[in-house]
Motif scaffolding. Sequence first.
Motif, mmCIF file in Angstrom:
data_model
loop_
_atom_site.group_PDB
_atom_site.id
_atom_site.type_symbol
_atom_site.label_atom_id
_atom_site.label_comp_id
_atom_site.label_asym_id
_atom_site.label_seq_id
_atom_site.Cartn_x
_atom_site.Cartn_y
_atom_site.Cartn_z
ATOM 1 N N VAL A 1 0.747 -0.754 -0.148
ATOM 2 C CA VAL A 1 -0.215 -0.104 0.822
ATOM 3 C C VAL A 1 0.404 1.452 0.010
ATOM 4 C CG1 VAL A 1 -2.240 1.392 1.527
ATOM 5 C CG2 VAL A 1 -1.877 -0.967 0.889
ATOM 6 N N LYS B 1 1.003 5.341 -0.774
ATOM 7 C CA LYS B 1 -0.122 6.311 -0.996
ATOM 8 C C LYS B 1 0.734 7.957 -0.875
ATOM 9 C CE LYS B 1 -1.059 6.867 3.327
ATOM 10 N NZ LYS B 1 -1.708 7.785 4.838
ATOM 11 N N TYR B 2 -0.119 9.087 -1.065
ATOM 12 C CA TYR B 2 0.790 10.130 -0.765
ATOM 13 C C TYR B 2 0.211 10.858 0.730
ATOM 14 C CZ TYR B 2 2.473 9.612 -5.698
ATOM 15 O OH TYR B 2 2.907 8.809 -7.376
ATOM 16 N N CYS C 1 3.226 2.024 3.647
ATOM 17 C CA CYS C 1 2.430 1.594 4.677
ATOM 18 C C CYS C 1 2.471 0.149 5.034
ATOM 19 C CB CYS C 1 0.695 1.605 4.777
ATOM 20 S SG CYS C 1 0.097 3.768 3.807
ATOM 21 N N GLU D 1 -5.631 13.476 -4.792
ATOM 22 C CA GLU D 1 -6.195 12.407 -5.123
ATOM 23 C C GLU D 1 -6.487 11.837 -6.516
ATOM 24 O OE1 GLU D 1 -11.535 11.230 -5.021
ATOM 25 O OE2 GLU D 1 -10.128 12.082 -3.529
ATOM 26 N N GLN E 1 -2.921 10.480 -7.267
ATOM 27 C CA GLN E 1 -3.564 8.622 -6.215
ATOM 28 C C GLN E 1 -4.136 8.176 -7.550
ATOM 29 O OE1 GLN E 1 -1.928 8.655 -3.062
ATOM 30 N NE2 GLN E 1 -2.027 6.411 -3.938
ATOM 31 N N GLU F 1 -2.059 4.849 -8.992
ATOM 32 C CA GLU F 1 -3.221 4.001 -10.243
ATOM 33 C C GLU F 1 -2.841 3.214 -10.717
ATOM 34 O OE1 GLU F 1 -3.728 1.879 -6.951
ATOM 35 O OE2 GLU F 1 -3.619 3.608 -6.001
#
Length: 178
Positions: free
Chosen positions: A35, A37-38, A67, A140, A143, A147
Amino acid sequence: MSENEILSWTKHCSLNWSDFKAEHNPASYEDSHSVIKYGFTWTVDSEKMGNDILFLIKNIQISVEFCPLLSSVRTSETNDQLLRYEQGRFDLAELVKRENLSRLQTMFEGKTFPTRGKNEDQRKQLAKEDSGKMIAQEVEELQNILEKRLHEYDETTDYGNNLEKLSEYGLKFEHLKS
């Protein structure tokens, strides 16, 4: 590392299997799952212009975060090639960040935005809240870009099984570490 910590990408940070702390789902088709993420920080300032209070967004910083408590590996499948593949996912997130950071900063920095609220203190508080929401919306979107790029990476490298493609990506990521 404390229970709630994340690993932030740096040119000196290399993932280890010990960083994958979640219990792996035995029914999962994936041998590993990471996982990424930003995260972001920023400074908000306010400025009075006539009767209006406007806010300015400065010092936007985006971090790439791995994470550990949400990332897992099937212990019977741990090998250098699979770890290289997972490191590539982490490096790809940094690459996507660098490709998009200046656009995001240009969108906000040096511009003023109107505040809402009934008094000066409330306007300052709401400026902080509103600026965070504005940046979060753009992060977002970042992100979402990540993805799509991760999906492409997964398909192209056949989830780390295609050594030739994995090496090609590795060459793309080398400049990140210099």
